[in-house]
Design an enzyme around this catalytic site. Structure first.
Site, PDB file in Angstrom:
ATOM      1  N   GLN A   4       9.613  15.312  -8.540  1.00 59.60           N
ATOM      2  CA  GLN A   4      10.855  14.141  -8.366  1.00 59.60           C
ATOM      3  C   GLN A   4      10.305  13.002  -8.480  1.00 59.60           C
ATOM      4  O   GLN A   4      11.213  11.972  -8.761  1.00 59.60           O
ATOM      5  CB  GLN A   4      11.751  14.620  -7.213  1.00 59.60           C
ATOM      6  N   ASN A   5       8.984  12.872  -8.737  1.00 61.62           N
ATOM      7  CA  ASN A   5       8.360  11.476  -8.614  1.00 61.62           C
ATOM      8  C   ASN A   5       8.484  10.735 -10.011  1.00 61.62           C
ATOM      9  O   ASN A   5       8.256  11.673 -10.869  1.00 61.62           O
ATOM     10  CB  ASN A   5       7.251  11.507  -7.981  1.00 61.62           C
ATOM     11  N   VAL A   6       8.472   9.583  -9.984  1.00 57.56           N
ATOM     12  CA  VAL A   6       8.467   8.907 -11.445  1.00 57.56           C
ATOM     13  C   VAL A   6       7.005   8.226 -11.624  1.00 57.56           C
ATOM     14  O   VAL A   6       6.894   7.498 -12.539  1.00 57.56           O
ATOM     15  CB  VAL A   6       9.608   7.817 -11.566  1.00 57.56           C
ATOM     16  N   ASP A   7       6.294   8.189 -10.454  1.00 52.15           N
ATOM     17  CA  ASP A   7       4.704   7.977 -10.652  1.00 52.15           C
ATOM     18  C   ASP A   7       3.986   9.068 -11.621  1.00 52.15           C
ATOM     19  O   ASP A   7       4.390  10.091 -11.750  1.00 52.15           O
ATOM     20  CB  ASP A   7       4.100   7.653  -9.265  1.00 52.15           C
ATOM     21  N   THR A  26       9.482  16.277   0.327  1.00 50.82           N
ATOM     22  CA  THR A  26      10.705  15.965  -0.248  1.00 50.82           C
ATOM     23  C   THR A  26      11.598  16.180   0.802  1.00 50.82           C
ATOM     24  O   THR A  26      11.610  17.369   1.356  1.00 50.82           O
ATOM     25  CB  THR A  26      11.103  16.747  -1.416  1.00 50.82           C
ATOM     26  N   SER A  27      12.708  15.653   1.068  1.00 53.90           N
ATOM     27  CA  SER A  27      13.906  15.789   1.931  1.00 53.90           C
ATOM     28  C   SER A  27      14.737  16.857   1.518  1.00 53.90           C
ATOM     29  O   SER A  27      15.743  17.240   2.244  1.00 53.90           O
ATOM     30  CB  SER A  27      14.528  14.404   2.428  1.00 53.90           C
ATOM     31  N   HIS A  60      13.051  13.528 -12.552  1.00 51.42           N
ATOM     32  CA  HIS A  60      13.588  12.169 -12.725  1.00 51.42           C
ATOM     33  C   HIS A  60      13.012  11.004 -13.213  1.00 51.42           C
ATOM     34  O   HIS A  60      13.444   9.660 -13.182  1.00 51.42           O
ATOM     35  CB  HIS A  60      13.902  11.879 -11.021  1.00 51.42           C
ATOM     36  N   ARG A  64       8.243  -1.745  -9.086  1.00 49.57           N
ATOM     37  CA  ARG A  64       7.837  -0.425  -8.832  1.00 49.57           C
ATOM     38  C   ARG A  64       6.752  -0.072  -9.800  1.00 49.57           C
ATOM     39  O   ARG A  64       5.787   0.482  -9.450  1.00 49.57           O
ATOM     40  CB  ARG A  64       9.096   0.787  -8.705  1.00 49.57           C
ATOM     41  N   TYR A 100      12.792  -2.151 -11.156  1.00 48.97           N
ATOM     42  CA  TYR A 100      11.802  -0.857 -11.700  1.00 48.97           C
ATOM     43  C   TYR A 100      10.630  -1.523 -12.116  1.00 48.97           C
ATOM     44  O   TYR A 100       9.311  -1.070 -12.062  1.00 48.97           O
ATOM     45  CB  TYR A 100      12.637  -0.342 -12.664  1.00 48.97           C
TER      46      TYR A 100
HETATM   47  P1  OAD Z   1      12.980  11.294   0.284  1.00 51.08           P
HETATM   48  O1  OAD Z   1      12.732   9.944   0.800  1.00 51.08           O
HETATM   49  O2  OAD Z   1      14.303  11.502   0.509  1.00 51.08           O
HETATM   50  O3  OAD Z   1      12.231  12.268   1.365  1.00 51.08           O
HETATM   51  C1  OAD Z   1      10.751  11.923   1.423  1.00 51.08           C
HETATM   52  C2  OAD Z   1      10.237  13.250   2.405  1.00 51.08           C
HETATM   53  O4  OAD Z   1       8.768  13.061   2.551  1.00 51.08           O
HETATM   54  C3  OAD Z   1      10.646  13.329   3.886  1.00 51.08           C
HETATM   55  O5  OAD Z   1      11.006  14.745   4.084  1.00 51.08           O
HETATM   56  C4  OAD Z   1       9.672  13.008   4.617  1.00 51.08           C
HETATM   57  O6  OAD Z   1       9.297  13.628   5.851  1.00 51.08           O
HETATM   58  C5  OAD Z   1       8.456  13.175   3.643  1.00 51.08           C
HETATM   59  N1  OAD Z   1       6.888  12.511   4.084  1.00 51.08           N
HETATM   60  C6  OAD Z   1       7.067  11.361   4.388  1.00 51.08           C
HETATM   61  N2  OAD Z   1       5.635  10.945   4.411  1.00 51.08           N
HETATM   62  C7  OAD Z   1       5.118  11.904   4.160  1.00 51.08           C
HETATM   63  C8  OAD Z   1       3.665  12.335   3.752  1.00 51.08           C
HETATM   64  N3  OAD Z   1       2.537  11.625   4.092  1.00 51.08           N
HETATM   65  N4  OAD Z   1       3.255  13.670   3.413  1.00 51.08           N
HETATM   66  C9  OAD Z   1       4.261  14.377   3.172  1.00 51.08           C
HETATM   67  N5  OAD Z   1       5.467  14.219   3.294  1.00 51.08           N
HETATM   68  C10 OAD Z   1       5.835  13.060   3.766  1.00 51.08           C
HETATM   69  O7  OAD Z   1      12.173  11.384  -1.138  1.00 51.08           O
HETATM   70  P2  OAD Z   1      12.806  12.662  -2.130  1.00 51.08           P
HETATM   71  O8  OAD Z   1      13.125  13.895  -1.546  1.00 51.08           O
HETATM   72  O9  OAD Z   1      11.467  12.794  -3.105  1.00 51.08           O
HETATM   73  O10 OAD Z   1      15.551  10.019  -7.080  1.00 51.08           O
HETATM   74  O11 OAD Z   1      13.938  12.103  -2.822  1.00 51.08           O
HETATM   75  C11 OAD Z   1      14.533  12.807  -3.870  1.00 51.08           C
HETATM   76  C12 OAD Z   1      15.272  11.596  -4.782  1.00 51.08           C
HETATM   77  O12 OAD Z   1      15.823  10.642  -4.043  1.00 51.08           O
HETATM   78  C13 OAD Z   1      14.040  10.980  -5.573  1.00 51.08           C
HETATM   79  O13 OAD Z   1      13.558  11.515  -6.721  1.00 51.08           O
HETATM   80  C14 OAD Z   1      14.704   9.583  -5.974  1.00 51.08           C
HETATM   81  C15 OAD Z   1      15.771   9.621  -4.783  1.00 51.08           C
HETATM   82  O14 OAD Z   1      17.079   8.840  -4.957  1.00 51.08           O
HETATM   83  C16 OAD Z   1      15.636   8.975  -8.129  1.00 51.08           C
HETATM   84  O15 OAD Z   1      15.495   7.968  -8.001  1.00 51.08           O
HETATM   85  C17 OAD Z   1      16.389   9.656  -9.269  1.00 51.08           C
END
Ligand code: OAD
Length: 233
Positions: free
Chosen positions: A86-89, A171-172, A104, A56, A53
Site C-alpha cells: 500500500q506504500n507509495v515509497d 498495516t492497520s 496506492h 513526501r 506530496y
Molecule cells: P496505518 O498508519 O493505518 O497503519 C500502520 C500500521 O503499522 C499500524 O498497524 C502500526 O501498528 C504499524 N507499525 C507502526 N510502526 C511499525 C513498525 N516499525 N513495524 C511494523 N509495523 C509498524 O498505515 P496503512 O495501513 O499502510 O493510503 O494505511 C493504509 C493506507 O491509508 C495508506 O496506503 C494510505 C493511507 O491513507 C493512501 O494514501 C491512498
C-alpha cells in the site's frame, strides 16, 4: 517453488523514517486527508496537494530501506515472492525485491489529470503547477486518492489466491479494498502478521502473529521460513 505473498503497509517504512498514517503522530493525525488526498482537494487547492506530496517525495530521496525491507528481498532465492504494497515509497525495490505491486500508486511517478493510464516518472522531487502531461493537462501525483478506484486490486486478489504463505506487515488493515485481500488467502496457507500492535484473531485459520517492529520481526520470520524450507529439501 512455494509462493510467498506479502501485504505491506506504512509500518514497514516507519523505521526508515517515514511516518505512518494512523499511529500517534501519523500523517492523518496532523493533516486532514480530505484536504490532501481526495479528487475534491485537488480541484479546490492543487498547490496544497502538490506541496504535501512534494515534501513526501523529497523525503523519499533522503531515506533508505531498513532491515525489514532487506529481509523480504532475501527470500527470493528460495521462494517465489510477490510483494503487494500500500506504500507509495520505493523502499522494497531499493532493498532488492523484484516483484512489487503498488496498490496506492508511487510517489516517484506522476500522471495526467484526466487520463489515469498516462503515467510518467518524475525527475527530481518537485512537481509544479504548469507541469503538463503529454495530453496537455496538469500533471498530478500518481497516488490513488480516497474515493478513487484501486486499479491493481484485481491483480492483487489473483496473486493472493495463489499464496502458500501470506505475510502481513505494518498495516492497520483499515483501508479497503486492500484490507479485503485477506479474504482471498487460501485456507491452507500460513498467515503471519508482523506489527507491534498485532492482535490475535480467530477470524483466520493458520494465523501467527509477531508483535515486533518490522526491522526486527521480519528478519526473524524470514530466517525461520528459509530454515524450514532448507530442512525440507
Ligand atoms: P496505518 O498508519 O493505518 O497503519 C500502520 C500500521 O503499522 C499500524 O498497524 C502500526 O501498528 C504499524 N507499525 C507502526 N510502526 C511499525 C513498525 N516499525 N513495524 C511494523 N509495523 C509498524 O498505515 P496503512 O495501513 O499502510 O493510503 O494505511 C493504509 C493506507 O491509508 C495508506 O496506503 C494510505 C493511507 O491513507 C493512501 O494514501 C491512498
Amino acid at each position: 517453488m512455494k509462493k510467498i505473498v506479502v501485504l505491506s503497509g506504512a509500518g514497514i517504512s516507519a523505521e526508515s523514517g517515514i511516518k505512518t498514517f494512523r499511529d500517534d503522530d501519523g500523517l492523518w493525525q496532523n493533516h486532514r486527508f480530505e484536504d490532501l488526498a481526495t479528487p475534491a482537494a485537488w480541484e479546490r487547492n492543487p498547490q496544497l496537494v502538490l506541496d504535501f506530496y512534494n515534501q513526501r517525495r523529497k523525503q523519499l530521496y533522503e531515506v533508505e530501506p531498513n532491515d525489514g525491507h532487506r529481509a523480504l528481498a532475501q527470500l527470493e532465492p528460495y521462494f517465489e515472492v510477490q510483494i503487494i504494497t500500500q506504500n507509495v515509497d520505493d523502499l522494497h525495490e531499493r532493498a532488492g525485491s523484484t516483484q512489487v505491486l503498488h496498490l496506492h500508486g508511487e510517489l516517484k511517478k506522476v500522471r495526467s489529470s484526466i487520463n489515469p493510464d498516462l503515467i510518467t516518472p518524475l525527475e527530481g522531487w518537485e512537481l509544479k503547477i504548469g507541469d503538463t502531461a503529454a495530453d496537455g493537462t496538469q500533471l498530478r501525483p500518481h497516488i490513488v486518492w480516497f474515493g478513487e478506484n484501486v486499479p491493481n486490486i484485481e491483480q492483487a486478489a489473483i496473486i493472493v489466491s495463489k499464496a502458500d504463505v501470506f505475510i502481513v506487515v505494518g498495516t492497520s488493515l483499515q483501508v479497503y479494498p486492500a484490507a479485503g485481500l485477506l479474504d482471498w488467502v487460501p485456507s491452507t496457507a500460513a498467515i503471519y502478521l508482523v506489527d507491534p500492535t498485532a492482535n490475535p484473531s480467530n477470524r483466520y485459520k493458520n494465523l501467527s502473529f509477531m508483535r515486533e517492529k518490522a526491522a526486527k520481526g521480519l528478519p526473524l520470520l524470514v530466517n525461520q521460513l528459509i530454515q524450514s524450507h532448507l530442512n525440507t529439501i
